[in-house]
Write a protein that holds these residues in place. Structure first.
Motif, PDB file in Angstrom:
ATOM      1  N   PHE A  45       0.839  -1.197   0.000  1.00  0.00           N
ATOM      2  CA  PHE A  45       0.000   0.000   0.000  1.00  0.00           C
ATOM      3  C   PHE A  45       0.876   1.250   0.000  1.00  0.00           C
ATOM      4  O   PHE A  45       0.642   2.206  -0.751  1.00  0.00           O
ATOM      5  CB  PHE A  45      -0.923  -0.028   1.219  1.00  0.00           C
ATOM      6  CG  PHE A  45      -1.788   1.193   1.377  1.00  0.00           C
ATOM      7  CD1 PHE A  45      -2.263   1.909   0.287  1.00  0.00           C
ATOM      8  CD2 PHE A  45      -2.156   1.617   2.651  1.00  0.00           C
ATOM      9  CE1 PHE A  45      -3.071   3.033   0.443  1.00  0.00           C
ATOM     10  CE2 PHE A  45      -2.963   2.735   2.824  1.00  0.00           C
ATOM     11  CZ  PHE A  45      -3.417   3.447   1.724  1.00  0.00           C
TER      12      PHE A  45
ATOM     13  N   CYS B 119       2.279   1.827  -3.466  1.00  0.00           N
ATOM     14  CA  CYS B 119       1.285   2.411  -4.377  1.00  0.00           C
ATOM     15  C   CYS B 119       1.088   3.890  -4.093  1.00  0.00           C
ATOM     16  O   CYS B 119       1.006   4.706  -5.025  1.00  0.00           O
ATOM     17  CB  CYS B 119      -0.051   1.666  -4.245  1.00  0.00           C
ATOM     18  SG  CYS B 119      -0.049  -0.022  -4.877  1.00  0.00           S
TER      19      CYS B 119
ATOM     20  N   PRO C 246      -6.491   1.020   0.314  1.00  0.00           N
ATOM     21  CA  PRO C 246      -5.570   0.129  -0.411  1.00  0.00           C
ATOM     22  C   PRO C 246      -6.077  -0.249  -1.801  1.00  0.00           C
ATOM     23  O   PRO C 246      -5.300  -0.260  -2.762  1.00  0.00           O
ATOM     24  CB  PRO C 246      -5.469  -1.087   0.514  1.00  0.00           C
ATOM     25  CG  PRO C 246      -5.751  -0.546   1.878  1.00  0.00           C
ATOM     26  CD  PRO C 246      -6.805   0.495   1.664  1.00  0.00           C
TER      27      PRO C 246
ATOM     28  N   GLU D 115      -1.607  -5.839  -4.932  1.00  0.00           N
ATOM     29  CA  GLU D 115      -2.714  -5.048  -4.391  1.00  0.00           C
ATOM     30  C   GLU D 115      -3.890  -4.993  -5.364  1.00  0.00           C
ATOM     31  O   GLU D 115      -5.056  -4.977  -4.956  1.00  0.00           O
ATOM     32  CB  GLU D 115      -2.245  -3.628  -4.078  1.00  0.00           C
ATOM     33  CG  GLU D 115      -1.334  -3.523  -2.860  1.00  0.00           C
ATOM     34  CD  GLU D 115      -2.087  -3.736  -1.558  1.00  0.00           C
ATOM     35  OE1 GLU D 115      -2.607  -2.760  -0.984  1.00  0.00           O
ATOM     36  OE2 GLU D 115      -2.148  -4.906  -1.114  1.00  0.00           O
TER      37      GLU D 115
END
Length: 279
Positions: free
Chosen positions: A5, A8, A32, A84
């Motif tokens: 997370f 990202c 997330p 993810e």
């Protein structure tokens, strides 16, 4: 915050600040998945900037297709964005077909063919930006149908046109023409003339036509968003940048094909915050 997370979010903070801010204003348990969607979009959108010829780009897009389709599950889970993304698909019933369509649309980015017409442009933006808005709303709806197809469809085209305006100097330098050829023709110029910068007045007319289309879609998007569930509105926070970008690009002194029209990070932040509060 997991490492994936965080990865990202780091990508978004440096590469797509508006969507980064939109994630921050979403409920914590949805962040997330939203970060994964936007990071996936960023990673695939910038493939064109990372390769010198189409074939390596095609290979990268094929890898992502196989990730989305589930044929690289073990390998994909070792990649923070892909891992993810898979988790988001599974948790919120996201459409693998829509994600594959997004990747197919990105093939156009790898080549230097001019955008042929308005209909093709709207279709391209629908499969890329609009799809991203719609899936973001679905995440906020806990995987159910968010009933935001109109908001996402029109909002994606409006925001996509802003991205085209922002990238104009870079794209022209690479001989990439994203303004549709029928719009250029209506303005009195062709793709070769656009790249050469041979007629500033005609280029300004073409930009004005493109912005009119963007404003038309933005108005329809805002009307649809106002009727949507308030819990879904964080998905559309990046639209706060559209109207100011259109205004900057139409100033008499503006020449967005030669000079970027980005606003300051502080101004962008304040617009997103203001929209979030009013939502």
């Amino acid at each position: 915050m997991s490492d994936a997370f965080r990865h990202c979010m780091d990508l978004l903070r440096t590469g797509d600040r508006e969507f980064y801010l939109a994630v921050l204003f979403a409920p914590e348990d949805k962040r997330p998945a939203l970060a994964a969607l936007h990071a996936f979009n960023l990673e695939t959108a910038r493939i064109r900037d990372l390769v010198s010829e189409p074939m390596p780009g095609e290979i990268r897009l094929q890898w992502w297709r196989e990730v989305v389709e589930g044929s690289r599950d073990g390998e994909a889970r070792q990649n923070p964005v892909a891992g993810e993304l898979i988790a988001a698909i599974e948790a919120f019933n996201l459409s693998r077909a829509a994600l594959t369509n997004l990747l197919d649309a990105r093939v156009f980015d790898l080549y230097d063919d001019p955008m042929p017409d308005r209909v093709t442009l709207e279709g391209y933006l629908g499969e890329t930006v609009s799809a991203l808005f719609q899936m973001s709303a679905q995440v906020l709806a806990d995987g159910a149908d968010p009933h935001t197809a109109d908001a996402a469809g029109h909002g994606g085209v409006a925001h996509g046109i802003v991205s085209i305006l922002r990238r104009m100097p870079l794209d022209r330098g690479r001989r990439r023409v994203m303004i549709p050829s029928d719009i250029l023709a209506a303005a009195g110029i062709d793709p070769a003339g656009w790249v050469a910068g041979s007629d500033a007045a005609a280029m300004a007319r073409a930009v004005a036509i493109l912005i009119d289309i963007g404003r038309e879609h933005l108005g329809k998007a805002e009307a649809a968003i106002s009727a949507a569930d308030k819990a879904l509105r964080p998905a559309f926070l990046p639209l706060s940048e559209c109207a100011p970008a259109f205004a900057r690009a139409t100033k008499p002194s503006a020449a967005p094909w030669a000079r970027p029209i980005y606003s300051s990070p502080v101004a962008s932040y304040m617009r997103v915050v203001t929209r979030a509060i009013r939502s």
